[in-house]
Scaffold this motif. Structure first.
Motif, short mmCIF file in Angstrom:
data_model
loop_
_atom_site.label_atom_id
_atom_site.label_comp_id
_atom_site.label_asym_id
_atom_site.label_seq_id
_atom_site.Cartn_x
_atom_site.Cartn_y
_atom_site.Cartn_z
N GLU A 13 4.65 -19.19 1.25
CA GLU A 13 4.38 -20.91 1.02
C GLU A 13 3.02 -21.05 0.47
N GLN A 14 1.95 -20.40 0.76
CA GLN A 14 0.73 -20.56 0.16
C GLN A 14 0.86 -19.94 -1.36
N ALA A 15 1.72 -18.94 -1.44
CA ALA A 15 1.60 -18.37 -2.83
C ALA A 15 2.31 -19.43 -3.81
N SER A 16 3.32 -20.25 -3.40
CA SER A 16 3.90 -21.10 -3.96
C SER A 16 3.01 -22.55 -4.22
N ALA A 17 2.15 -22.73 -3.38
CA ALA A 17 1.35 -23.81 -3.42
C ALA A 17 0.47 -23.27 -4.50
N ASP A 18 -0.17 -22.23 -4.82
CA ASP A 18 -1.05 -21.64 -5.70
C ASP A 18 -0.59 -21.85 -6.81
N MET A 19 0.81 -21.10 -6.90
CA MET A 19 1.63 -21.43 -8.40
C MET A 19 1.65 -22.80 -8.93
N LEU A 20 1.73 -23.86 -7.89
CA LEU A 20 1.96 -25.46 -8.47
C LEU A 20 0.54 -25.57 -8.90
N SER A 21 -0.57 -25.36 -8.28
CA SER A 21 -1.98 -25.61 -8.63
C SER A 21 -2.23 -25.14 -10.18
N ALA A 22 -1.84 -23.70 -10.23
CA ALA A 22 -2.04 -23.15 -11.71
C ALA A 22 -1.15 -24.01 -12.34
N ALA A 23 0.17 -24.26 -12.20
CA ALA A 23 1.20 -25.00 -13.31
C ALA A 23 0.41 -26.47 -13.65
N ARG A 24 -0.13 -27.15 -12.68
CA ARG A 24 -0.76 -28.36 -12.80
C ARG A 24 -1.73 -28.21 -13.93
N THR A 25 -2.56 -27.10 -13.89
CA THR A 25 -3.61 -26.89 -14.83
C THR A 25 -3.08 -26.23 -16.10
N GLY A 26 -1.76 -25.82 -16.19
CA GLY A 26 -1.34 -25.15 -17.30
C GLY A 26 -1.48 -23.60 -17.71
N TRP A 28 -0.15 -20.97 -17.24
CA TRP A 28 1.20 -20.24 -16.84
C TRP A 28 0.89 -18.69 -16.49
N ASP A 29 -0.08 -18.26 -17.23
CA ASP A 29 -0.24 -16.63 -16.87
C ASP A 29 -0.29 -16.28 -15.35
N GLU A 30 -1.12 -17.11 -14.80
CA GLU A 30 -1.35 -17.23 -13.24
C GLU A 30 -0.06 -17.69 -12.33
N VAL A 31 0.79 -18.47 -13.06
CA VAL A 31 1.88 -18.93 -12.53
C VAL A 31 2.79 -17.60 -12.45
N VAL A 32 2.87 -16.86 -13.53
CA VAL A 32 3.56 -15.82 -13.60
C VAL A 32 3.11 -14.40 -12.67
N LYS A 33 2.02 -14.54 -12.59
CA LYS A 33 1.47 -13.59 -11.43
C LYS A 33 1.67 -13.77 -10.21
N LEU A 34 1.44 -14.91 -9.88
CA LEU A 34 1.81 -15.31 -8.54
C LEU A 34 3.31 -15.16 -8.22
N GLU A 35 4.11 -15.54 -9.21
CA GLU A 35 5.59 -15.49 -8.91
C GLU A 35 6.00 -14.07 -8.62
N GLY A 36 5.23 -13.01 -9.37
CA GLY A 36 5.45 -11.49 -9.06
C GLY A 36 5.12 -11.39 -7.39
N ALA A 37 3.98 -12.12 -7.15
CA ALA A 37 3.39 -11.72 -5.76
C ALA A 37 4.67 -12.36 -4.74
#
Length: 99
Positions: A13-26, A28-37
């Motif tokens: 859940e925390q990783a998905s919240a962090d992914m959402l925060s990264a997506a909101r700021t555009g 996408w590299d961080e989104v992909v990194k967090l998706e791997g986590a």
């Protein structure tokens, strides 16, 4: 109480919240990194959950966590749609450029 299994759900859940925060700021590299986590955490959860059962109150908590993860995922997908449409146009040879 099976706190180990719940801790995996909470970490996802925390990783998905962090992914959402990264997506909101555009970011996408961080989104992909967090998706791997998330993929790693899900794999670890599946291994830990083999043969384990949650108590009814733990299942309720798990359900609430999963609902929040699904809401985060839906918003991430919504935010990614314009970017994915642009990528699709570029890959299909259309003249639109990415910014």
């Amino acid at each position: 109480m099976n706190t180990q299994l719940l801790s995996y759900y909470e970490a996802i859940e925390q990783a998905s919240a962090d992914m959402l925060s990264a997506a909101r700021t555009g970011n996408w590299d961080e989104v992909v990194k967090l998706e791997g986590a998330c993929v790693l955490l899900i794999s670890q959860l599946k291994h830990a959950a083999a043969g384990e059962k949650l108590a009814p109150e733990e299942n309720k908590l798990k359900t609430r966590i999963m609902q929040r993860i699904l809401l985060n995922d839906a918003e991430i997908r919504h935010l990614a749609e314009p970017w994915l449409d642009d990528l699709d146009q570029v890959l299909s040879g259309k003249s639109k450029t990415l910014h």
